[in-house]
Design an enzyme around this catalytic site. Structure first.
Site, PDB file in Angstrom:
ATOM      1  N   HIS A 175      71.470  36.299  25.425  1.00 50.63           N
ATOM      2  CA  HIS A 175      70.098  37.245  25.544  1.00 50.63           C
ATOM      3  C   HIS A 175      69.420  36.603  24.338  1.00 50.63           C
ATOM      4  CE1 HIS A 175      72.536  40.803  27.319  1.00 50.63           C
ATOM      5  NE2 HIS A 175      71.814  40.226  27.812  1.00 50.63           N
TER       6      HIS A 175
ATOM      7  N   GLU B 227      65.636  35.437  53.140  1.00 50.84           N
ATOM      8  CA  GLU B 227      66.574  35.197  52.236  1.00 50.84           C
ATOM      9  C   GLU B 227      68.002  35.034  52.639  1.00 50.84           C
ATOM     10  OE1 GLU B 227      66.419  37.715  48.732  1.00 50.84           O
ATOM     11  OE2 GLU B 227      66.125  39.403  49.769  1.00 50.84           O
TER      12      GLU B 227
ATOM     13  N   ASP C 228      68.498  33.805  46.972  1.00 54.63           N
ATOM     14  CA  ASP C 228      69.913  34.226  47.930  1.00 54.63           C
ATOM     15  C   ASP C 228      69.856  33.177  49.054  1.00 54.63           C
ATOM     16  OD1 ASP C 228      70.927  36.555  47.034  1.00 54.63           O
ATOM     17  OD2 ASP C 228      68.985  37.161  47.032  1.00 54.63           O
TER      18      ASP C 228
ATOM     19  N   CYS D 175      58.984  32.836  46.690  1.00 58.20           N
ATOM     20  CA  CYS D 175      59.195  33.546  45.525  1.00 58.20           C
ATOM     21  C   CYS D 175      60.493  33.369  44.815  1.00 58.20           C
ATOM     22  CB  CYS D 175      58.785  35.249  45.503  1.00 58.20           C
ATOM     23  SG  CYS D 175      60.219  36.049  46.433  1.00 58.20           S
TER      24      CYS D 175
HETATM   25  C1  PEP Z   1      65.404  35.435  45.781  1.00 55.47           C
HETATM   26  O1  PEP Z   1      66.582  35.723  46.450  1.00 55.47           O
HETATM   27  O2  PEP Z   1      65.054  34.059  46.048  1.00 55.47           O
HETATM   28  C2  PEP Z   1      64.499  36.300  45.306  1.00 55.47           C
HETATM   29  C3  PEP Z   1      63.438  35.973  44.888  1.00 55.47           C
HETATM   30  O3  PEP Z   1      65.208  37.590  45.223  1.00 55.47           O
HETATM   31  P1  PEP Z   1      66.212  38.031  43.898  1.00 55.47           P
HETATM   32  O4  PEP Z   1      66.349  36.818  42.760  1.00 55.47           O
HETATM   33  O5  PEP Z   1      65.674  39.224  43.147  1.00 55.47           O
HETATM   34  O6  PEP Z   1      67.586  38.173  44.420  1.00 55.47           O
HETATM   35 MG    MG Z   2      66.866  37.870  46.672  1.00 51.46          MG
END
Ligand code: PEP
Ligand code: MG
Length: 570
Positions: free
Chosen positions: A182, A426, A450, A497
């Site tokens: 943290h 994903e 993911d 993302c």
């Molecule tokens: C991903 O899986 O790349 C994503 C952006 O979602 P999270 O990291 O929230 O699972």
């Molecule tokens: Mg994800």
């Protein structure tokens, strides 16, 4: 935490307790001892509350959640029962706390998962604070920190760290902790250099020593000679200049050398992050993870609570687009209500997570959609569904969305009738049917975090298989390509993302694969923009073609680094 600092040490001593059980309490005193323990818990909770406020003020709500975790540990019934039992058997409260916490610490230190091992620092912090309170002692504080010092300590609490900016510390060095601790997260958020995991730095310095903190290479130099100081002063200037240059890019157009526009967006976890997002020059928010609204509460959030969180973000974004992802609870993102409803699953990453959970609890899902729709009357909002694996889920989700829209229309509550809906890509199955999915959504967003874990069957949080978790695995590059091609064919936009988009090493290859929208960690926006502005799409495409033909990951790595060397020779 990246950066360099040169300054004087302020040693914050954190004595480690070693208590023994020699002082036994008489039976008639045990009630008093229990009372003392309960008072100390309350006192510690009060200081956790104060640190929540401090962190919240300095860094925002998402960091302040660290304090929530401390609060949960203080309320842990197992810890309390163990302490009370020991007091009843004659131990003093401080020994009972010490022994109980030591047992928990031992169990944590043996855990394979690095994340859990890191959490032992939180437990140690709490244990120290509780014992200080039991003994009626005062903890060393940063209140007297001289300006521009470098703090050295065995460990720091996240709240101590949050105070550093206010107290104008230049940075800190501590004996314990790793990259995901943290304190490291808070230091990153504050943008101050820090080195953790040094083992014994606090035993080797005294207040007033000169110290160089090299957060780039992860080392400290104690009482350096004049030549070393000179060398580091030059590096410090170069680092500051690099920071200035990057931030000066924040408001330059995000486009490649050959003029292709690239949409550069930010990922956020809470509304407090919007200010930095705008300062760093994001063109919008490409992923607003909505899970934080669900944490630490006893019932699902109401439409009003959703609305308030989203309203706060869209109004601050002044017309720039905001992609809000519907809740992705489950997997490693647990909440009290979720645990109460479904308990702990055997295999949570393959369990009732994200859209699956929403479809199982349609009222909970509808509450979020109602809040989202209402906020869409105040700015540009797109809805993103996580963990889509089949068309059926899209259909069911859109039925619930239609019902929510109907309810608002009936009450004459305004919302964006043309609100766009997208799917996270994903799960490998979603990639393989991306041509069909593309016909039913307005956009895609590729979640590599993911996608990698599900494709290569490697837990994204397990450091023992971290070497297998590779964004440049030929399969991952192919999956990304298939997704981008499906989106292009259906003429819908596709963003990325996942964390892969935030790493400048992958920017060129992603541009070459045809990606035109990057949603990245907010601190990375200027750096990713720099790479975009230095890249020619035609070169990137050529590179992507070569990379897609590779069968081995090493070949790919070689191609990428050769490319970098060629670039630097130009
Ligand atoms: C991903 O899986 O790349 C994503 C952006 O979602 P999270 O990291 O929230 O699972
Ligand atoms: Mg994800």
């Amino acid at each position: 935490s990246y950066g360099i600092a040169i300054g004087k040490v302020f040693l914050l001593e954190n004595p480690d307790f070693v208590l023994n059980n020699s002082d036994q309490v008489l039976e008639i005193e045990r009630e008093k001892e229990i009372e003392k323990f309960q008072l100390a818990i309350e006192k510690t909770k009060e200081s956790v509350r104060r640190s929540y406020e401090k962190i919240n003020k300095a860094l925002g709500q998402s960091y302040a959640k660290i304090a929530d975790a401390h609060m949960m540990m203080l309320e842990d019934p197992m810890m309390k029962t163990s302490v009370l039992k020991m007091i009843e058997k004659g131990s003093k409260a401080e020994y009972a706390v010490y022994k109980t916490m030591s047992n928990i610490l031992e169990a944590f230190s043996k855990m394979k998962d690095g994340y859990f091992r890191e959490r032992s620092n939180d437990i140690r912090d709490l244990c120290q604070e509780l014992i200080f309170n039991l003994l009626g002692k005062k903890r060393n504080s940063l209140a007297n920190l001289p300006k521009d010092s470098i703090v050295v300590s065995h460990n720091l609490t996240a709240a101590d760290t949050a105070l550093m900016k206010e107290k104008t510390a230049q940075g800190f060095a501590i004996d314990i902790g790793g990259k995901t601790s943290h304190v490291a997260l808070v230091a990153n958020g504050l943008g101050i250099p820090a080195v953790s995991g040094l083992q014994n730095v606090s035993k080797n310095v005294k207040t007033g020593d000169t110290i160089i903190l090299d957060g780039i290479n992860g080392l400290v130099i104690i009482n350096p000679d004049a030549q070393t100081i000179k060398k580091y002063e030059a590096q410090l200037q170069a680092w500051l200049e690099q920071k200035r240059q990057l931030i000066s890019l924040a408001h330059l157009p995000s486009q490649t050398l050959d003029g292709q526009k690239v949409f550069l967006l930010a990922n956020i976890d809470s509304p407090d992050e919007v200010k930095t997002v705008l300062e760093n020059g994001a063109q919008g928010i490409g992923l607003y993870r909505s899970e934080f609204i669900y944490f630490h509460r006893s019932s699902w959030p109401t439409p009003k609570e959703h609305f308030e969180a989203y309203y706060k973000v869209v109004t601050q974004m002044q017309g720039k687009p905001v992609v809000i992802r519907t809740v992705d609870l489950g997997g490693d993102k647990l909440s009290n209500v979720l645990i109460e409803k479904i308990g702990y699953e055997q295999n949570p990453f393959l369990g009732l997570r994200a859209i699956r959970l929403c479809l199982k609890y349609p009222d909970m899902f509808e509450a979020q959609l109602l809040g989202l729709l209402q906020a869409s009357a105040f700015g540009k909002i797109d809805i993103l569904y996580p963990m889509i694996s089949g068309l059926e889920q899209l259909q069911q989700a859109s039925e619930i969305l239609d019902k929510a829209k109907e309810k608002l229309r009936a009450k004459k509550i305004p919302f964006d009738e043309n609100i766009k809906v997208g799917a996270m890509i994903e799960i490998p199955a979603a990639v393989m049917i991306s041509d069909a999915l593309a016909k039913h959504v307005d956009f895609f967003s590729i979640g590599t975090n993911d996608l990698i874990q599900y494709s290569i069957a490697t837990d994204r949080g397990n450091e023992s298989v971290a070497d297998l978790y590779n964004p440049l695995h030929p399969a991952i590059l192919k999956l990304i390509k298939i997704t981008i091609d499906s989106a292009n064919q259906a003429k819908i936009p596709v963003a990325m993302c996942g964390q892969m988009a935030s790493n400048p090493l992958y920017t060129k290859i992603l541009l070459g694969l045809g990606l035109k929208e990057f949603s990245v960690a907010k601190e990375q926006i200027p750096l990713i923009k720099k790479v975009i502005r230095e890249t020619k799409v035609s070169d990137a495409k050529e590179l992507a073609q070569k990379v897609l033909a590779c069968q081995y990951q090493d070949e790919i790595l070689e191609l990428l680094s050769m490319d970098e060397i060629k670039e630097s020779n130009k």
